[in-house]
Motif scaffolding. Structure first.
Motif, PDB file in Angstrom:
ATOM      1  N   LEU A  54      80.556  38.050  53.481  1.00 15.79           N
ATOM      2  CA  LEU A  54      80.426  36.925  52.563  1.00 15.79           C
ATOM      3  C   LEU A  54      79.548  37.313  51.374  1.00 15.79           C
ATOM      4  O   LEU A  54      78.527  37.976  51.538  1.00 15.79           O
ATOM      5  CB  LEU A  54      79.773  35.734  53.263  1.00 15.79           C
ATOM      6  N   THR A  55      79.926  36.860  50.206  1.00 18.81           N
ATOM      7  CA  THR A  55      78.995  36.952  49.083  1.00 18.81           C
ATOM      8  C   THR A  55      78.054  35.757  49.165  1.00 18.81           C
ATOM      9  O   THR A  55      78.318  34.776  49.873  1.00 18.81           O
ATOM     10  CB  THR A  55      79.745  36.905  47.740  1.00 18.81           C
ATOM     11  N   LEU A  56      76.946  35.830  48.452  1.00 15.85           N
ATOM     12  CA  LEU A  56      75.981  34.732  48.464  1.00 15.85           C
ATOM     13  C   LEU A  56      76.629  33.436  47.987  1.00 15.85           C
ATOM     14  O   LEU A  56      76.405  32.370  48.565  1.00 15.85           O
ATOM     15  CB  LEU A  56      74.775  35.071  47.594  1.00 15.85           C
ATOM     16  N   GLU A  57      77.456  33.517  46.946  1.00 13.74           N
ATOM     17  CA  GLU A  57      78.053  32.292  46.408  1.00 13.74           C
ATOM     18  C   GLU A  57      79.032  31.660  47.392  1.00 13.74           C
ATOM     19  O   GLU A  57      79.089  30.435  47.516  1.00 13.74           O
ATOM     20  CB  GLU A  57      78.718  32.572  45.065  1.00 13.74           C
ATOM     21  N   VAL A  58      79.790  32.466  48.110  1.00 12.65           N
ATOM     22  CA  VAL A  58      80.690  31.925  49.132  1.00 12.65           C
ATOM     23  C   VAL A  58      79.879  31.269  50.241  1.00 12.65           C
ATOM     24  O   VAL A  58      80.214  30.174  50.726  1.00 12.65           O
ATOM     25  CB  VAL A  58      81.602  33.034  49.697  1.00 12.65           C
ATOM     26  N   LEU A  59      78.796  31.928  50.653  1.00 15.35           N
ATOM     27  CA  LEU A  59      77.932  31.361  51.689  1.00 15.35           C
ATOM     28  C   LEU A  59      77.346  30.025  51.237  1.00 15.35           C
ATOM     29  O   LEU A  59      77.321  29.051  52.002  1.00 15.35           O
ATOM     30  CB  LEU A  59      76.801  32.347  52.006  1.00 15.35           C
ATOM     31  N   LEU A  60      76.860  29.956  49.998  1.00 16.68           N
ATOM     32  CA  LEU A  60      76.282  28.714  49.487  1.00 16.68           C
ATOM     33  C   LEU A  60      77.314  27.589  49.483  1.00 16.68           C
ATOM     34  O   LEU A  60      77.001  26.448  49.869  1.00 16.68           O
ATOM     35  CB  LEU A  60      75.749  28.941  48.075  1.00 16.68           C
ATOM     36  N   GLN A  61      78.540  27.891  49.081  1.00 14.56           N
ATOM     37  CA  GLN A  61      79.572  26.858  49.061  1.00 14.56           C
ATOM     38  C   GLN A  61      79.905  26.376  50.459  1.00 14.56           C
ATOM     39  O   GLN A  61      80.047  25.166  50.707  1.00 14.56           O
ATOM     40  CB  GLN A  61      80.833  27.388  48.377  1.00 14.56           C
ATOM     41  N   LEU A  62      80.035  27.307  51.416  1.00 11.10           N
ATOM     42  CA  LEU A  62      80.332  26.932  52.798  1.00 11.10           C
ATOM     43  C   LEU A  62      79.223  26.053  53.383  1.00 11.10           C
ATOM     44  O   LEU A  62      79.491  25.027  54.016  1.00 11.10           O
ATOM     45  CB  LEU A  62      80.500  28.189  53.658  1.00 11.10           C
ATOM     46  N   CYS A  63      77.989  26.462  53.159  1.00  9.51           N
ATOM     47  CA  CYS A  63      76.871  25.711  53.719  1.00  9.51           C
ATOM     48  C   CYS A  63      76.724  24.352  53.053  1.00  9.51           C
ATOM     49  O   CYS A  63      76.328  23.371  53.701  1.00  9.51           O
ATOM     50  CB  CYS A  63      75.579  26.516  53.579  1.00  9.51           C
ATOM     51  N   LYS A  64      77.069  24.273  51.794  1.00 12.04           N
ATOM     52  CA  LYS A  64      77.053  22.980  51.111  1.00 12.04           C
ATOM     53  C   LYS A  64      78.128  22.062  51.682  1.00 12.04           C
ATOM     54  O   LYS A  64      77.883  20.878  51.947  1.00 12.04           O
ATOM     55  CB  LYS A  64      77.262  23.178  49.612  1.00 12.04           C
ATOM     56  N   ASP A  65      79.311  22.610  51.928  1.00 11.58           N
ATOM     57  CA  ASP A  65      80.418  21.814  52.462  1.00 11.58           C
ATOM     58  C   ASP A  65      80.106  21.256  53.844  1.00 11.58           C
ATOM     59  O   ASP A  65      80.523  20.144  54.185  1.00 11.58           O
ATOM     60  CB  ASP A  65      81.694  22.659  52.534  1.00 11.58           C
ATOM     61  N   TYR A  66      79.366  22.039  54.653  1.00 15.80           N
ATOM     62  CA  TYR A  66      79.114  21.642  56.035  1.00 15.80           C
ATOM     63  C   TYR A  66      77.666  21.208  56.288  1.00 15.80           C
ATOM     64  O   TYR A  66      77.245  21.068  57.432  1.00 15.80           O
ATOM     65  CB  TYR A  66      79.489  22.787  56.979  1.00 15.80           C
ATOM     66  N   LEU A  85      67.942  32.652  42.042  1.00 15.41           N
ATOM     67  CA  LEU A  85      67.629  31.240  41.827  1.00 15.41           C
ATOM     68  C   LEU A  85      68.740  30.541  41.039  1.00 15.41           C
ATOM     69  O   LEU A  85      69.063  29.378  41.322  1.00 15.41           O
ATOM     70  CB  LEU A  85      66.294  31.102  41.101  1.00 15.41           C
ATOM     71  N   ASP A  86      69.326  31.243  40.088  1.00 13.85           N
ATOM     72  CA  ASP A  86      70.421  30.656  39.309  1.00 13.85           C
ATOM     73  C   ASP A  86      71.625  30.343  40.192  1.00 13.85           C
ATOM     74  O   ASP A  86      72.293  29.306  40.014  1.00 13.85           O
ATOM     75  CB  ASP A  86      70.839  31.608  38.175  1.00 13.85           C
ATOM     76  N   ALA A  87      71.919  31.237  41.136  1.00 14.71           N
ATOM     77  CA  ALA A  87      73.055  31.014  42.031  1.00 14.71           C
ATOM     78  C   ALA A  87      72.823  29.786  42.904  1.00 14.71           C
ATOM     79  O   ALA A  87      73.730  28.971  43.115  1.00 14.71           O
ATOM     80  CB  ALA A  87      73.280  32.253  42.910  1.00 14.71           C
ATOM     81  N   ILE A  88      71.607  29.629  43.413  1.00 16.06           N
ATOM     82  CA  ILE A  88      71.286  28.468  44.256  1.00 16.06           C
ATOM     83  C   ILE A  88      71.321  27.183  43.433  1.00 16.06           C
ATOM     84  O   ILE A  88      71.802  26.144  43.897  1.00 16.06           O
ATOM     85  CB  ILE A  88      69.915  28.676  44.923  1.00 16.06           C
ATOM     86  N   ALA A  89      70.843  27.264  42.194  1.00 11.01           N
ATOM     87  CA  ALA A  89      70.881  26.095  41.300  1.00 11.01           C
ATOM     88  C   ALA A  89      72.319  25.689  40.998  1.00 11.01           C
ATOM     89  O   ALA A  89      72.640  24.493  40.911  1.00 11.01           O
ATOM     90  CB  ALA A  89      70.125  26.402  40.013  1.00 11.01           C
ATOM     91  N   LYS A  90      73.199  26.677  40.842  1.00  6.90           N
ATOM     92  CA  LYS A  90      74.606  26.410  40.536  1.00  6.90           C
ATOM     93  C   LYS A  90      75.243  25.515  41.590  1.00  6.90           C
ATOM     94  O   LYS A  90      76.079  24.653  41.270  1.00  6.90           O
ATOM     95  CB  LYS A  90      75.363  27.737  40.433  1.00  6.90           C
ATOM     96  N   TYR A  91      74.849  25.693  42.863  1.00  6.32           N
ATOM     97  CA  TYR A  91      75.413  24.909  43.958  1.00  6.32           C
ATOM     98  C   TYR A  91      74.494  23.763  44.382  1.00  6.32           C
ATOM     99  O   TYR A  91      74.751  23.108  45.394  1.00  6.32           O
ATOM    100  CB  TYR A  91      75.728  25.824  45.150  1.00  6.32           C
ATOM    101  N   ASN A  92      73.433  23.543  43.609  1.00  2.00           N
ATOM    102  CA  ASN A  92      72.508  22.436  43.885  1.00  2.00           C
ATOM    103  C   ASN A  92      72.028  22.483  45.341  1.00  2.00           C
ATOM    104  O   ASN A  92      72.068  21.484  46.067  1.00  2.00           O
ATOM    105  CB  ASN A  92      73.179  21.099  43.588  1.00  2.00           C
ATOM    106  N   MET A  93      71.532  23.661  45.774  1.00  2.00           N
ATOM    107  CA  MET A  93      71.195  23.876  47.180  1.00  2.00           C
ATOM    108  C   MET A  93      69.707  24.118  47.418  1.00  2.00           C
ATOM    109  O   MET A  93      69.327  24.598  48.485  1.00  2.00           O
ATOM    110  CB  MET A  93      71.996  25.057  47.716  1.00  2.00           C
ATOM    111  N   PHE A  94      68.856  23.781  46.465  1.00  2.00           N
ATOM    112  CA  PHE A  94      67.437  24.088  46.651  1.00  2.00           C
ATOM    113  C   PHE A  94      66.810  23.318  47.818  1.00  2.00           C
ATOM    114  O   PHE A  94      65.846  23.784  48.418  1.00  2.00           O
ATOM    115  CB  PHE A  94      66.654  23.836  45.368  1.00  2.00           C
ATOM    116  N   ASN A  95      67.339  22.160  48.153  1.00  3.25           N
ATOM    117  CA  ASN A  95      66.800  21.411  49.288  1.00  3.25           C
ATOM    118  C   ASN A  95      67.312  21.939  50.626  1.00  3.25           C
ATOM    119  O   ASN A  95      66.820  21.537  51.677  1.00  3.25           O
ATOM    120  CB  ASN A  95      67.144  19.928  49.161  1.00  3.25           C
ATOM    121  N   SER A  96      68.300  22.823  50.583  1.00  2.00           N
ATOM    122  CA  SER A  96      68.906  23.332  51.818  1.00  2.00           C
ATOM    123  C   SER A  96      68.665  24.815  52.040  1.00  2.00           C
ATOM    124  O   SER A  96      69.012  25.338  53.094  1.00  2.00           O
ATOM    125  CB  SER A  96      70.420  23.070  51.802  1.00  2.00           C
TER     126      SER A  96
END
Length: 244
Positions: A43-55, A79-90
């Motif tokens: 997994l790339t970081l961005e794919v992981l962030l999207q999956l974790c956001k979805d679930y 940090l930019d990648a995490i901000a892109k998926y709005n995942m800082f709380n997760s």
């Protein structure tokens, strides 16, 4: 996974840090573990962030193997990648002793969520609290024999969370940790008895209505849960008990 040698986890060879991403993405990372996973790619970081956001999955992102000195832009890109998926709380950032990489990130963004290793008990908790005065979301991380009920309850009184590492298949020990209020158990394999009916395990879940026209979803005739709110669900003796 803290493995850097590709031959131990894939059909590739050499150090993962020496390879281009295109080469890594073409490798088989599944067959080394089981034939049923043959062909699985990394997994790339961005794919992981999207999956974790979805679930609604929380990520414990280990920084201890990263070299921010070697690539000064890497911290900002992360940090930019995490901000892109709005995942800082997760996303909770964890690190080795000294938390050098966490401190580098805090210089860029001072309110990140962090997971900090605690060598001993209450005194170390206070040291961390003083080291990160602006961090409002901290997971205090202990190895299984390095904490006690008093320390866990003290951390909970601060409004923070507790994680226990290297949890083993010990029924009484895990029940004790849960009774103290421990939030996370880190283990390589979920102990089988946690799935048994007599074991009450709190599982935070988000209520999502099946019918989009309704603002609530129903667990049974007696319990109505509001949409998009968190609840603790205890599974015991084939009954779901709801803790608001």
């Amino acid at each position: 996974c803290h493995e850097e040698d590709l031959e131990n986890v894939s059909d590739g060879e050499g150090k993962i840090s020496s390879k281009k991403i295109r080469k890594i993405m073409n490798l088989d990372f599944g067959s080394k573990f089981s034939k049923k996973y043959e062909g699985e790619t990394i997994l790339t970081l961005e794919v992981l962030l999207q999956l974790c956001k979805d679930y609604n999955v929380i990520i414990d992102l280990d920084l201890s193997y990263l070299d921010f000195e070697k690539n000064e832009d890497y911290a900002t890109e992360l940090l930019d990648a995490i901000a892109k998926y709005n995942m800082f709380n997760s996303v909770y950032f964890s690190d080795g002793p000294g938390c050098d990489n966490i401190l580098k990130l805090i210089k860029i963004k001072n309110d990140i969520s962090i997971s900090v290793p605690i060598p001993n008990k209450k005194d170390d908790v206070n040291k961390v609290k003083n080291q990160f005065p602006n961090s409002t979301r901290i997971i205090y991380s202990f190895y299984r024999n390095n904490t006690d009920e008093e320390t866990v309850k003290y951390i909970k009184s601060l409004g923070q969370k507790v994680k226990i590492n290297e949890v083993i298949d010990d029924r009484m020990f895990i029940k004790k940790l849960l009774s103290w209020g421990v939030d996370y158990l880190k283990t390589d394999e979920l102990p089988p008895f946690l799935m048994e009916n007599e074991m009450e395990v709190p599982v935070p879940v988000r209520c999502v209505p099946v019918d989009p026209d309704h603002s609530e979803c129903e667990i049974d005739d007696d319990v109505m849960l509001k949409d998009n709110e968190w609840y603790n669900i205890y599974y015991s003796d084939n009954i779901y008990n709801i803790s608001m």
